[in-house]
Design an enzyme around this catalytic site. Structure first.
Site, short mmCIF file in Angstrom:
data_model
loop_
_atom_site.label_atom_id
_atom_site.label_comp_id
_atom_site.label_asym_id
_atom_site.label_seq_id
_atom_site.Cartn_x
_atom_site.Cartn_y
_atom_site.Cartn_z
N THR A 299 41.01 5.84 50.83
CA THR A 299 39.95 5.71 50.07
C THR A 299 38.81 6.58 50.25
OG1 THR A 299 38.52 4.54 51.91
CG2 THR A 299 40.25 3.19 50.73
N ASP A 300 37.81 6.73 49.44
CA ASP A 300 36.64 7.32 49.58
C ASP A 300 35.76 6.34 50.59
OD1 ASP A 300 34.69 9.09 49.61
OD2 ASP A 300 34.69 9.64 47.64
N TYR A 301 34.58 6.96 51.06
CA TYR A 301 33.85 6.51 51.93
C TYR A 301 33.45 4.82 51.63
CZ TYR A 301 30.87 7.66 56.06
OH TYR A 301 30.34 7.86 57.23
#
Ligand code: BGC
Length: 763
Positions: A299-301
């Site tokens: 995932t992104d952050y």
């Protein structure tokens, strides 16, 4: 450690015999792409065995990616990450680098956990690790794929020497809205070029075999359509037709899969009502089923958690369920897989088989990197000392920085300057180490290492020839209208009075582009323009050197400056590279990978738009009821592919080997390019096509090939291209990817307005 490995091997052999009897077909399905060059059979066997002996908690640990506190790149940190490593609750760490530091963390995992599974270390190695290259948009302006690949190769050599196994790059989002700060991180607006750059960077990072100690996993990000964010505001909504998604935003990601990219990162945005991190269409239907991607998806952050704010789920637990069930394998700093996966499996909302598939994808890459053979192989102090910022790396950074600069204007050959010119160097950016290396500058030092413009000039022509004054000060939140503080103007004007020529280094602070750095105004920020107006009154030639991360609106500057050099954020050796160009030790050869508008009102503006039913007639002064603006032409200030040189090139003799293409027969296209100026130089020869009629409307032109060629002054080179039926394909009225029979135009030249043309048909 040795005992643990022996124990594991004994276990593995035992389990092998059991597994040959009770083989799980799901687990066998996932084979590594050939480009990873590993022995599938043996690895599959080892992973089967390992997964069979892992507890649920141990499996979940492998899906967790936490930041160390060494560097922080997002809104949250878990300071207990070391304890969690020792407890086997986190299998992957990012923002940790340095041979000693990573070795220490690796020891915690290998020596304290039951199975000793090694950690994977990731980091944003975007345009260099310690030797920083120009920002990605700048590098892309080089139109030199070999140089781009080399820069990623060097970044991988440095990063892998500091214990890193994985970079969160390349960023391959097509971006057509310069308000969006992340335009700076990609390769610009064009799909064809974007695919080529994506592949070059992946080749550079991953090399030919991940087993090699100097290769790192690449990560295609941000999947998908992040660059189409509404109003150019970061993290904002994206709503696109399937045709536009597949035509413009997905191709670089498909190219990345075909190039064997190891990992994917989801994007923050929603796409057509569903956040990318929970988007089955993107992650399952397209990425896995259509494209056959075999690596893992991170995932992104905290982008799993953000699905709550998006309003697609009620809470983090539901978000975790959604993400894992659409095939998101690793949770970056969200800590929702660690918190909820066990419960979700116990409640039957997530199957353990799904988790096994996820864990297998992650373990496969740890195996591919050789971490099970030697978990410390990347964390080697000697290698680190030998490989960081070597002369060769610094020279390569200087070379690509020169290649990436775009000469936008050069009236009366203002540049190159002779080395005995007295120069007034004006602008706070001229003496700013931090700003030279741009945003996402890896582990690059913000002080001492970056060469500023001032330093580059001093080395080139000596201190005695330079009068430096800051003139203006910038701050990140500044608008152009914040122009009231003129306290530095006098000093700048006095410096300028002593000089033959004024060189103004202006643009943006590095923090004005990149993530969460969007602007609603594309003029030079602050009072930089006001200072230029004052300097202009001195009637001395002015060269404007731009340091910035996005297209700016430069109509006034284009009219009033004598020369303009777009230098982007050029990296560690930026100051030297700029001096090389300004004083003629290197000849500019960069071309714009993104259109520069005349004014913000034209945005989004890109070269391959549609004709509309009411196109303007460029020969008519007044075009009533046509697709146009009252107060500005439709054309941009500087088109895609544009860039001057100190020399000039003339195109002639465009020849096609044939007047038609079939699906078995290609056309060879050749053109003569003559260097008609006073310097040897490089030219980016560009080939565009226009499909005249389609079952759906087609763009006014599309880039289908380019070559960067070196031509000595006075000499002519014949440049050749090949066009096949494959180059003519698009999504037709039924969304089939086909080439349609019909007539095409072809253009060759030095930018997207090329006029030398010919015709052919597809039969
Ligand atoms: C960015 C990513 C980056 C990640 C980890 C996020 O905020 O969008 O591009 O890779 O942080 O640093």
């Amino acid at each position: 450690m040795k005992n643990r490995v022996i124990l594991l091997l004994v276990f593995a052999v035992g389990i092998y015999f059991i597994s040959t009897i009770y083989s799980n077909s799901n687990l066998k399905e996932s084979n590594l792409p050939k480009s990873w060059k590993v022995n599938d059979e043996i690895i599959n066997l080892k992973i089967d065995s390992l997964i069979k002996i892992m507890t649920l908690d141990e499996k979940i640990g492998q899906t967790v990616l936490l930041t160390s506190t060494r560097d922080v790149t997002g809104p949250s940190v878990n300071k207990n990450y070391e304890r969690l490593i020792k407890e086997g609750k986190v299998g992957n760490i990012f923002n940790a680098y340095g041979a000693e530091f990573t070795k220490g963390l690796q020891k915690m995992a290998v020596e304290n956990t039951r199975l000793g599974i090694p950690l994977l270390f990731g980091y944003d190695v975007i345009h260099g690790h310690k030797t920083i290259f120009p920002i990605s948009l700048g590098e892309s302006a080089s139109f030199d794929l070999e140089a781009i690949e080399k820069s990623s190769r060097i970044a991988a050599i440095e990063a892998s020497s500091e214990g890193l196994h994985w970079t969160f790059a390349p960023m391959i989002d097509i971006a057509r809205d310069p308000r969006w700060g992340r335009v700076s991180e990609g390769s610009g607006e064009d799909v064809y070029y974007g695919c080529e750059v994506a592949k070059a960077r992946i080749r550079g990072f991953q090399g030919s075999d991940l087993k090699n100690i100097n290769t790192i996993l690449a990560c295609a990000k941000h999947y998908a359509a992040y660059g189409a964010t509404q109003a150019g505001r970061d993290y904002h909504t994206v709503d696109l037709s399937d045709r536009e998604l597949r035509t413009t935003y997905l191709p670089p990601f498909k190219a990345a899969v075909d190039q064997g990219v190891a990992t994917f990162m989801t994007s923050f945005n929603e796409l057509n009502g569903v956040p990318a991190t929970g988007n089955k269409y993107l992650l399952k239907d397209i990425l896995r089923n259509e494209w056959g991607f075999k690596g893992f998806v991170v995932t992104d952050y905290q982008s799993i958690n953000e699905m709550v704010a998006h309003g697609i789920v009620e809470n983090n637990k539901d978000a975790a369920e959604l993400a894992i069930n659409v095939g998101v394998d690793m949770d970056l700093q969200g800590e929702v897989y660690s918190k909820y996966l066990k419960e979700l499996i116990e409640e039957g909302k997530v199957s353990e088989d799904q988790l096994n598939i996820t864990v297998r994808r992650i373990l496969e890459l740890k195996y591919a990197l050789g971490l099970f053979e030697d978990p410390y192989r990347y964390s080697n102090i000697e290698r680190q000392e030998k490989n960081i910022m070597t002369e060769e790396h610094l020279e390569a950074a200087r070379d690509i920085a020169r290649k990436s600069m775009v000469l936008l204007k050069n009236n009366n050959n203002t540049m190159p300057l002779s080395k005995d010119t007295k120069i007034a160097l004006i602008g706070s950016l001229a003496n700013s180490e931090r700003d030279m290396i741009g945003s996402w500058s890896g582990a690059g030092k913000h002080k001492d290492d970056p060469v500023t413009v001032l330093e580059g000039f001093i080395e080139k022509i000596g201190k005695e020839n330079i009068f430096y004054a800051e003139g203006t000060k910038l701050n990140r939140y500044m608008r152009r209208t914040d122009a009231s503080n003129k306290s530095g103007f006098n000093e700048a004007i006095n410096a300028a009075k002593k000089a033959d020529i004024i060189v103004a280094a202006m643009g943006e602070l590095q923090s004005m582009s990149g993530e969460a750095s969007c602007r609603t105004d594309l003029d030079l920020p602050g009072n930089q323009k006001e200072l230029l107006v004052e300097l202009k009154k001195l009637n001395k030639p002015i060269i404007l050197i731009l340091l910035n991360g996005r297209p700016l609106t430069l109509e006034w500057e284009d009219q009033e400056m004598d020369a303009i050099l777009e230098a982007w954020f050029p990296g560690t050796m930026g100051g030297h590279a700029i001096a090389d160009i300004v004083f003629g030790d290197a000849i500019p050869s960069g071309k714009l990978p993104v259109t520069f508008p005349r004014s913000l009102g034209q945005v989004p503006i890109y070269y391959n738009m549609k004709n509309t039913g009411r196109p303007i007639d460029p020969n008519e002064k007044v075009n009533p009821y046509k697709s146009m603006y009252l107060d500005n032409p439709n054309s941009p200030l500087y088109p895609f592919g544009y860039g001057l040189s100190y020399t000039t090139f003339q195109y002639s003799n465009l020849v096609l080997s044939n007047d038609h293409i079939t699906n078995t027969k290609e056309i060879r296209v050749s053109v003569n390019v003559k260097n008609t100026g006073e310097y040897d130089g490089e030219e980016v020869v560009q080939l565009y096509i226009k499909d005249l009629v389609g079952s759906v409307t087609r763009p006014v032109r599309e880039l289908k090939g380019f070559q960067k060629v070196f031509i000595e002054k006075g000499k002519t080179k014949t440049v050749e291209f090949e066009l096949t039926g494959e180059d003519l394909k698009f999504y037709d009225i039924n969304m089939d990817y086909v080439a349609e029979p019909g007539d095409f135009k072809l253009f060759i030249g030095c930018n997207s307005n090329a006029t030398l043309s010919s015709e052919f048909t597809y039969q």
